[in-house]
Design a protein around this motif. Structure first.
Motif, short mmCIF file in Angstrom:
data_model
loop_
_atom_site.label_atom_id
_atom_site.label_comp_id
_atom_site.label_asym_id
_atom_site.label_seq_id
_atom_site.Cartn_x
_atom_site.Cartn_y
_atom_site.Cartn_z
N UNK A 258 -73.40 37.54 -22.29
CA UNK A 258 -73.40 36.07 -22.34
C UNK A 258 -72.35 35.48 -23.30
N UNK A 259 -72.29 35.96 -24.55
CA UNK A 259 -71.29 35.37 -25.46
C UNK A 259 -69.86 35.78 -25.15
N UNK A 260 -69.66 36.80 -24.32
CA UNK A 260 -68.31 37.29 -24.04
C UNK A 260 -67.63 36.54 -22.90
N UNK A 261 -68.39 35.82 -22.10
CA UNK A 261 -67.78 35.17 -20.93
C UNK A 261 -66.89 34.01 -21.35
N UNK B 293 -68.14 30.49 -19.91
CA UNK B 293 -69.54 30.08 -20.09
C UNK B 293 -70.28 30.07 -18.76
N UNK B 294 -70.05 31.14 -18.00
CA UNK B 294 -70.68 31.25 -16.67
C UNK B 294 -72.02 31.97 -16.72
N UNK B 295 -72.29 32.65 -17.85
CA UNK B 295 -73.50 33.47 -17.93
C UNK B 295 -74.58 32.76 -18.75
N UNK B 296 -75.78 32.74 -18.21
CA UNK B 296 -76.89 32.13 -18.94
C UNK B 296 -78.18 32.87 -18.60
N UNK C 68 -64.78 40.87 -18.10
CA UNK C 68 -65.21 41.34 -19.42
C UNK C 68 -66.71 41.58 -19.48
N UNK C 69 -67.49 40.87 -18.67
CA UNK C 69 -68.95 41.11 -18.68
C UNK C 69 -69.26 42.52 -18.19
N UNK C 70 -68.52 42.97 -17.18
CA UNK C 70 -68.73 44.34 -16.67
C UNK C 70 -68.37 45.35 -17.75
N UNK C 71 -67.35 45.02 -18.52
CA UNK C 71 -66.89 45.94 -19.56
C UNK C 71 -67.93 46.13 -20.66
N UNK C 72 -68.59 45.03 -21.03
CA UNK C 72 -69.52 45.13 -22.16
C UNK C 72 -70.93 45.53 -21.73
N UNK C 73 -71.25 45.42 -20.46
CA UNK C 73 -72.60 45.74 -20.00
C UNK C 73 -72.88 47.24 -20.14
N UNK C 74 -73.96 47.60 -20.84
CA UNK C 74 -74.24 49.02 -21.09
C UNK C 74 -74.88 49.74 -19.90
#
Ligand code: SF4
Ligand code: SF4
Length: 86
Positions: free
Chosen positions: A16-19, A22-25, A49-55
């Motif tokens: 969420x904070x990486x987008x 501000x598309x993620x909520x 970037x969301x795919x990159x940080x998602x564990x």
């Protein structure tokens, strides 16, 4: 195309904070992506970037219902960030 967060999401709060758009909520039970704001990070980063940080692998996927080509994603980026300058 915009991206989609699947039910595999564990609500780890990383994406969420990486987008940059501000598309993620937070949705009803898991995080969600606003397709009107997701540019697949076009205009900001080489890869989403969301795919990159998602564990959790394969949790954030391409949304088959919202397919867009590179040009459309750029248009969306311009609308989101530069509309006031036009
Ligand atoms: S791909 Fe980029 S713009 Fe789209 S939700 Fe993920 S971080 Fe946000
Ligand atoms: S980074 Fe992945 S698991 Fe974490 S909140 Fe976002 S989609 Fe869910």
């Amino acid at each position: 195309m915009a991206l989609l967060i699947t039910k595999k999401c564990i609500n780890c709060d990383m994406c969420e904070p990486e987008c940059p758009n501000e598309a993620i909520s937070m949705g009803d039970s898991i995080y969600q992506i606003n397709t009107d704001r997701c540019t697949e990070c076009v205009g900001h980063y080489e890869t989403p970037t969301c795919q990159k940080v998602c564990p959790i692998p394969n949790t954030i996927i391409s949304d088959p219902a919202h397919q867009e080509n590179e040009e459309q994603l750029w248009d969306k980026f311009v609308q989101l960030h530069h509309a006031h300058k036009l």
